[in-house]
Write a protein that holds these residues in place. Structure first.
Motif, PDB file in Angstrom:
ATOM      1  N   HIS A 162     -12.551  -6.260  -4.287  1.00 15.67           N
ATOM      2  CA  HIS A 162     -11.298  -6.079  -3.549  1.00 15.67           C
ATOM      3  C   HIS A 162     -10.832  -4.632  -3.632  1.00 15.67           C
ATOM      4  CE1 HIS A 162     -10.238  -9.963  -2.079  1.00 15.67           C
ATOM      5  NE2 HIS A 162     -10.382 -10.545  -3.255  1.00 15.67           N
ATOM      6  N   LEU A 163     -10.875  -4.091  -4.847  1.00 18.55           N
ATOM      7  CA  LEU A 163     -10.378  -2.730  -5.039  1.00 18.55           C
ATOM      8  C   LEU A 163     -11.163  -1.764  -4.161  1.00 18.55           C
ATOM      9  CD1 LEU A 163      -8.517  -0.786  -6.527  1.00 18.55           C
ATOM     10  CD2 LEU A 163     -10.227  -0.578  -8.311  1.00 18.55           C
ATOM     11  N   GLN A 196     -10.389  -2.462  -0.326  1.00 21.57           N
ATOM     12  CA  GLN A 196      -9.039  -2.070   0.080  1.00 21.57           C
ATOM     13  C   GLN A 196      -8.858  -0.555   0.000  1.00 21.57           C
ATOM     14  OE1 GLN A 196      -7.196  -4.128   1.546  1.00 21.57           O
ATOM     15  NE2 GLN A 196      -8.182  -6.043   0.974  1.00 21.57           N
ATOM     16  N   THR A 197      -9.517   0.072  -0.974  1.00 18.75           N
ATOM     17  CA  THR A 197      -9.401   1.528  -1.064  1.00 18.75           C
ATOM     18  C   THR A 197     -10.090   2.191   0.117  1.00 18.75           C
ATOM     19  OG1 THR A 197      -9.377   1.326  -3.469  1.00 18.75           O
ATOM     20  CG2 THR A 197      -9.764   3.511  -2.580  1.00 18.75           C
ATOM     21  N   GLY A 236      -7.853   1.901   2.841  1.00 19.53           N
ATOM     22  CA  GLY A 236      -6.758   2.843   2.630  1.00 19.53           C
ATOM     23  C   GLY A 236      -7.130   4.246   3.073  1.00 19.53           C
ATOM     24  N   ARG A 277      -9.316   5.038   5.421  1.00 12.28           N
ATOM     25  CA  ARG A 277      -9.313   5.069   6.892  1.00 12.28           C
ATOM     26  C   ARG A 277      -7.876   5.080   7.410  1.00 12.28           C
ATOM     27  NH1 ARG A 277     -13.617   1.365   5.844  1.00 12.28           N
ATOM     28  NH2 ARG A 277     -12.266  -0.442   6.107  1.00 12.28           N
ATOM     29  N   MET A 278      -7.036   4.277   6.806  1.00 12.51           N
ATOM     30  CA  MET A 278      -5.634   4.209   7.219  1.00 12.51           C
ATOM     31  C   MET A 278      -4.957   5.574   7.064  1.00 12.51           C
ATOM     32  SD  MET A 278      -3.587   1.853   8.398  1.00 12.51           S
ATOM     33  CE  MET A 278      -3.985   0.176   7.962  1.00 12.51           C
ATOM     34  N   LEU A 279      -5.235   6.225   5.930  1.00  8.41           N
ATOM     35  CA  LEU A 279      -4.625   7.530   5.669  1.00  8.41           C
ATOM     36  C   LEU A 279      -5.039   8.544   6.736  1.00  8.41           C
ATOM     37  CD1 LEU A 279      -3.008   9.444   3.846  1.00  8.41           C
ATOM     38  CD2 LEU A 279      -5.066   9.797   2.491  1.00  8.41           C
ATOM     39  N   VAL A 338      -6.161   7.989   9.848  1.00 10.22           N
ATOM     40  CA  VAL A 338      -5.618   7.651  11.172  1.00 10.22           C
ATOM     41  C   VAL A 338      -4.134   7.998  11.232  1.00 10.22           C
ATOM     42  CG1 VAL A 338      -5.058   5.726  12.706  1.00 10.22           C
ATOM     43  CG2 VAL A 338      -7.322   5.861  11.649  1.00 10.22           C
ATOM     44  N   CYS A 368      -9.182   1.137  11.676  1.00 10.93           N
ATOM     45  CA  CYS A 368      -9.277   1.100  10.213  1.00 10.93           C
ATOM     46  C   CYS A 368     -10.037  -0.122   9.722  1.00 10.93           C
ATOM     47  CB  CYS A 368      -7.873   1.108   9.604  1.00 10.93           C
ATOM     48  SG  CYS A 368      -6.941   2.566  10.045  1.00 10.93           S
ATOM     49  N   VAL A 375      -9.196  -3.277   9.661  1.00 13.12           N
ATOM     50  CA  VAL A 375      -8.334  -4.124   8.840  1.00 13.12           C
ATOM     51  C   VAL A 375      -8.017  -5.371   9.650  1.00 13.12           C
ATOM     52  CG1 VAL A 375      -5.958  -4.343   8.034  1.00 13.12           C
ATOM     53  CG2 VAL A 375      -7.272  -2.311   7.445  1.00 13.12           C
ATOM     54  N   THR A 405      -2.187  -9.992  -6.208  1.00 10.21           N
ATOM     55  CA  THR A 405      -3.128  -9.052  -6.839  1.00 10.21           C
ATOM     56  C   THR A 405      -3.816  -8.181  -5.795  1.00 10.21           C
ATOM     57  OG1 THR A 405      -4.654 -10.920  -6.818  1.00 10.21           O
ATOM     58  CG2 THR A 405      -3.656 -10.361  -8.923  1.00 10.21           C
ATOM     59  N   VAL A 406      -4.200  -8.786  -4.672  1.00  9.47           N
ATOM     60  CA  VAL A 406      -4.876  -8.012  -3.631  1.00  9.47           C
ATOM     61  C   VAL A 406      -3.886  -7.056  -2.960  1.00  9.47           C
ATOM     62  CG1 VAL A 406      -6.228  -8.147  -1.514  1.00  9.47           C
ATOM     63  CG2 VAL A 406      -6.489  -9.891  -3.287  1.00  9.47           C
ATOM     64  N   LEU A 441      -3.589  -4.233  -5.284  1.00 10.08           N
ATOM     65  CA  LEU A 441      -4.775  -3.372  -5.254  1.00 10.08           C
ATOM     66  C   LEU A 441      -4.809  -2.528  -3.987  1.00 10.08           C
ATOM     67  CD1 LEU A 441      -7.591  -5.707  -6.624  1.00 10.08           C
ATOM     68  CD2 LEU A 441      -6.574  -3.715  -7.728  1.00 10.08           C
ATOM     69  N   SER A 442      -4.406  -3.111  -2.855  1.00 13.03           N
ATOM     70  CA  SER A 442      -4.356  -2.344  -1.601  1.00 13.03           C
ATOM     71  C   SER A 442      -3.409  -1.164  -1.760  1.00 13.03           C
ATOM     72  CB  SER A 442      -3.866  -3.227  -0.456  1.00 13.03           C
ATOM     73  OG  SER A 442      -4.662  -4.368  -0.339  1.00 13.03           O
ATOM     74  N   GLY A 498      -4.866   1.371  -4.290  1.00  9.09           N
ATOM     75  CA  GLY A 498      -5.999   2.081  -3.701  1.00  9.09           C
ATOM     76  C   GLY A 498      -5.526   3.106  -2.685  1.00  9.09           C
ATOM     77  N   PHE A 499      -4.558   2.707  -1.877  1.00  8.03           N
ATOM     78  CA  PHE A 499      -4.006   3.608  -0.869  1.00  8.03           C
ATOM     79  C   PHE A 499      -3.336   4.809  -1.530  1.00  8.03           C
ATOM     80  CE2 PHE A 499      -0.535   4.525   2.312  1.00  8.03           C
ATOM     81  CZ  PHE A 499      -1.375   5.058   3.276  1.00  8.03           C
ATOM     82  N   VAL A 556      -6.114   7.248  -3.008  1.00 11.37           N
ATOM     83  CA  VAL A 556      -6.743   8.162  -2.046  1.00 11.37           C
ATOM     84  C   VAL A 556      -5.724   9.166  -1.511  1.00 11.37           C
ATOM     85  CG1 VAL A 556      -8.662   6.677  -1.372  1.00 11.37           C
ATOM     86  CG2 VAL A 556      -6.508   6.512  -0.142  1.00 11.37           C
ATOM     87  N   SER A 557      -4.469   8.750  -1.416  1.00 10.65           N
ATOM     88  CA  SER A 557      -3.427   9.680  -0.942  1.00 10.65           C
ATOM     89  C   SER A 557      -3.252  10.838  -1.923  1.00 10.65           C
ATOM     90  CB  SER A 557      -2.098   8.947  -0.777  1.00 10.65           C
ATOM     91  OG  SER A 557      -2.182   7.979   0.238  1.00 10.65           O
ATOM     92  N   LEU A 566      -6.544  13.108  -1.771  1.00 13.99           N
ATOM     93  CA  LEU A 566      -6.681  13.966  -0.590  1.00 13.99           C
ATOM     94  C   LEU A 566      -5.590  15.031  -0.543  1.00 13.99           C
ATOM     95  CD1 LEU A 566      -7.971  11.867   2.413  1.00 13.99           C
ATOM     96  CD2 LEU A 566      -9.190  13.096   0.643  1.00 13.99           C
ATOM     97  N   LEU A 620       4.584   7.859   4.539  1.00 13.75           N
ATOM     98  CA  LEU A 620       3.792   6.779   3.945  1.00 13.75           C
ATOM     99  C   LEU A 620       4.399   6.257   2.644  1.00 13.75           C
ATOM    100  CD1 LEU A 620       0.207   8.082   4.724  1.00 13.75           C
ATOM    101  CD2 LEU A 620       1.642   6.493   6.013  1.00 13.75           C
ATOM    102  N   TRP A 679      -1.269  -3.859   4.615  1.00 16.59           N
ATOM    103  CA  TRP A 679      -1.557  -2.925   5.723  1.00 16.59           C
ATOM    104  C   TRP A 679      -0.636  -3.197   6.903  1.00 16.59           C
ATOM    105  CZ3 TRP A 679      -3.824   0.520   3.215  1.00 16.59           C
ATOM    106  CH2 TRP A 679      -4.757   0.224   2.224  1.00 16.59           C
TER     107      TRP A 679
END
Lengths: 194, 553
Positions: free
Chosen positions: A4-5, A8-9, A12, A14-16, A18, B49, B51, B60-61, B64-65, B68-69, B72-73, B76, B138, B166
């Motif tokens: 899942h991690l 979902q990452t 994330g 791809r979302m970032l 876009v 994306c 999704v 939990t998911v 984690l989403s 994770g978001f 990466v934020s 980057l 965001l 999402w």
């Protein structure tokens, strides 16, 4: 869980990307396009031209030190003040002896230069602004400077006082914010009158 | 007209404007998150994306989403800041140092917008546009998403699903933040905020000196910065800079925007749980705390309490002429009560007790009305705590909105309440224990302690405002404050999502004669008391050594 991690990452990321195109490029460009068309002068920084060249911005204060000019407030922006490359305040606390010392020195200087009794020097003449680029002074401080400016330029004090009154802006809609005088605009009017 | 009358009228107009939009905007937000339909542009984003917007997530998911978001934020944004030299629109600025880039990346991803740097001195336009402004959207959308997920915990029954991160994120951006930010940016530009891609421009001033003005895409960034309760400034002077906040009208507009979404979220909550009166109770507590804080801040500032303000005759050091004392107090109070942290004045130069109220606003845990999403979350957590305490006092089963507050729920709530004080007190303790971090203090005496305390409180509450005299751009502060921001943001969020999952899994308990009514004024009083007592017990010693010692001497 790890699956899942990872999934979902990746979503994330791809979302970032876009949303960065939408919010980091299209949005500011749209605001830029509309504001440049609708309020070009303001979107460009409200620049003021004099004799064919830029001499400042009506929103950004600048240094005036000569006797024949209206002076702005003290400024903490840059070593000499009014440097837009170093905007900011003194950040000195209300009980800081260093600030108290500065206030005393400013009071002496203004009192001496403008011939104002020390107790009557206006508060904004004694304090630095938050941005260090404050384009305004209070009407009181402008009036206190009128005699010095008139004397230095050989103008009638009443004429200079009229200029101050003409350049005193009221509160927005009569009650929002404070009354103020734009120093650069007043000095330009002064130049025209001299 | 006297300053006091003008100031009171300004506050009146602000309150009327917020009241006028409260119900329509709150109901609109409820429709946004309840709707089954996806807009064409949203479908396009989901497709790009990869999704599935129809999928529901367990807590939990969902967490984690979100994590994770955020990861990466941060990564980057860190790279963007480190590498800006070789990227376009850098204006010649070099990359940020490692600890500084880490601090700033964390700061903007956590909706804090703590700024150790001076925007005009280190940031190129790409970093501002594609990095900082994007995260302003965001991080605000993330806050809204978690608030909505928590509300679903009170709405759903017998399920382990609390929504789709999402979908909540994209809807917050497309249907809420983007249209409001666009409109607000144009209004700010109409007042004189700059929106320009030209670089530095040097000219000769009227008296013959040189001045270099800097412009940039400021209006678009400032709009989302205040609307999203981020508070980061394009320039160092933040909302005191005339290009970010040109007039008293733009100042009032920005105050309005900071309060806008946090103040309507209780309405959204009430709508979604099918009991607007529960929303009104939370709103009433927020409004009372905001009003009391505003009264105190304004009184201290307007009566120029403190040595220098008394000597000068006004608390004008660090305040702009066009705003004056009253509107600066209104802005400062609202910025610290909403977790925005923007500033149109120097908070370090506020009167001792006026600045103390700003600190107290944050110590309340940002609930008056708090940050975007975070304010409602904090208030709901305290509501759960309040029914638990009331249950202990009168021997009733603790329930809120038909959910039993059991050991699991109260454990999560207790950890949430302790997370922020832990980050603050450990951080301040460490900073004061070492000589290096102590040397970063600008002002002597108790005020210096307040500078350090304020920094960690601001970071751990994701506010971002500062007693800016503290030289915080050191490796110690950049690292310690970044950790406080991460801790203060994501630990509470995970706890809240776990709480949502736990509540959603329950079956609704029918209302009985033993149920404490939580939609009446008495509960609002209880909730206010709990908020004040929790804060007071935790932080009174620290406040006594800082602002109280300075202000009452």
């Amino acid at each position: 869980m790890t699956r899942h991690l990872f999934r979902q990452t990746a979503a994330g990321l791809r979302m970032l990307l876009v949303l960065t195109v939408l919010l980091g490029a299209l949005y500011p460009l749209a605001v830029w396009g509309v504001s440049q068309l609708a309020f070009h002068h303001r979107a460009e920084g409200s620049l003021i031209h004099h004799e064919g060249r830029v001499v400042g911005s009506s929103l950004i204060g600048q240094r005036f030190t000569g006797r024949g000019w209206f002076h702005p407030r003290p400024s903490a922006a840059g070593a000499e003040g009014y440097d837009p490359r170093a905007s900011g305040a003194s950040n000195l606390g209300p009980d800081n002896p260093e600030l108290l010392d500065r206030v005393h020195r400013r009071r002496d200087a203004v009192s001496h230069a403008d011939g104002v009794p020390a107790a009557e020097v206006p508060p904004d003449a004694l304090t630095a602004s938050a941005s260090g680029l404050d384009p305004h002074v209070s009407p009181d401080y402008a009036h206190r400077q009128a005699a010095r400016v008139a004397d230095a330029r050989g103008l009638d004090v009443r004429r200079v006082t009229e200029l101050v009154d003409a350049h005193t802006g009221g509160r927005v809609l009569g009650f929002i914010g404070a009354e103020r005088v734009n120093v650069l605009e007043l000095n330009l009017a002064l130049l025209a009158a001299s | 007209m006297s300053d006091a009358l003008a100031g009171l009228l300004t506050i009146g107009v602000l309150v009327l404007a917020l009241a006028a939009v409260h119900v329509p905007l709150g109901d609109y937000l409820a429709r946004v998150y309840r709707s089954e339909r996806h807009l064409p542009v949203e479908r396009f984003v989901y497709r790009l994306c990869r999704v599935d917007p129809g999928a529901q997530q367990r807590w939990t998911v969902y967490a984690l989403s979100l994590l994770g978001f955020a990861a990466v934020s941060v990564l980057l944004l860190y790279l963007l800041l480190r590498l800006q030299r070789v990227l376009p629109l850098s204006l010649g600025h070099s990359g940020l140092p490692p600890s500084g880039a880490f601090n700033t990346a964390v700061s903007f991803v956590t909706n804090t917008d703590w700024q150790w740097y001076s925007g005009e001195a280190v940031m190129g336009q790409l970093a501002q546009l594609a990095g900082l402004a994007v995260q302003n959207f965001l991080s605000a959308a993330t806050g809204l998403a978690v608030a909505v997920a928590l509300i679903r915990g009170f709405v759903r029954e017998g399920t382990d699903e609390i929504g789709n991160f999402w979908v909540d994120l994209v809807r917050s951006v497309i249907r809420v933040l983007l249209p409001l930010a666009f409109l607000s940016a144009l209004l700010l530009a109409a007042c004189g905020a700059v929106q320009d891609f030209a670089g530095a421009h040097t000219f000769t001033t009227l008296e013959g000196g040189d001045q270099t003005i800097l412009r940039g895409p400021v209006a678009s960034q400032q709009a989302i910065s205040v609307l999203g309760t981020n508070g980061g400034g394009y320039f160092n002077a933040n909302a005191a800079h005339p290009y970010e906040n040109p007039t008293a009208l733009s100042n009032l507009l920005q105050t309005f925007l900071m309060l806008l979404i946090p103040s309507v979220l209780p309405r959204t909550f009430g709508r979604l749980v099918g009991s607007p009166r529960h929303g009104w109770v939370l709103f009433a507590v927020m409004a009372v705390l905001w009003t009391v804080g505003l009264t105190l801040t304004t009184v201290f500032e307007a009566t120029h309490h403190g040595t220098v303000p008394r000597e000068v005759g006004a608390a004008l050091e660090g305040k702009e002429t066009r705003f004056g004392v009253w509107n600066s107090a209104l802005f400062g109070h609202s910025a610290t009560a909403t977790s925005s942290g923007a500033n149109d004045a120097s908070y370090d130069s506020f009167t001792p007790l006026g600045g103390g109220v700003l600190l107290l606003n944050m110590l309340l845990g940002e609930i008056s009305p708090g940050g975007i999403g975070g304010g409602l979350i904090g208030m709901l957590v305290l509501a759960v705590l309040a029914v638990f305490i009331a249950g202990l006092m009168v021997g009733r089963t603790p329930e809120y909105l038909g959910r039993k507050i059991r050991q699991r729920e109260i454990t999560l709530v207790a950890l949430y309440v302790l997370a922020m004080p832990f980050a603050v007190l450990v951080g301040v303790g460490l900073a004061l224990a070492f000589p290096g971090p102590r040397e970063a203090i600008l002002n002597p005496g108790p005020h210096g302690l307040t500078e350090v305390l304020y920094a960690f409180v601001s970071a751990a509450n994701n506010n971002g405002s500062a007693f800016a005299g503290l030289t915080s751009g050191t490796t110690f502060y950049n690292t310690a404050l970044a950790l406080a921001m991460l801790f203060g943001r994501f630990l509470p969020m995970v706890l809240v999502l776990a709480l949502a999952g736990s509540l959603a899994a329950q079956q609704r308990v029918p209302v009985s004669s033993g149920t404490l009514p939580t939609h009446q004024p008495m509960f609002a009083g209880l909730l206010t008391g709990v908020a004040v007592i929790v804060t007071g017990l935790t932080f009174f010693p620290a406040l006594a050594l800082g602002p109280l010692a300075e202000g009452l001497k």
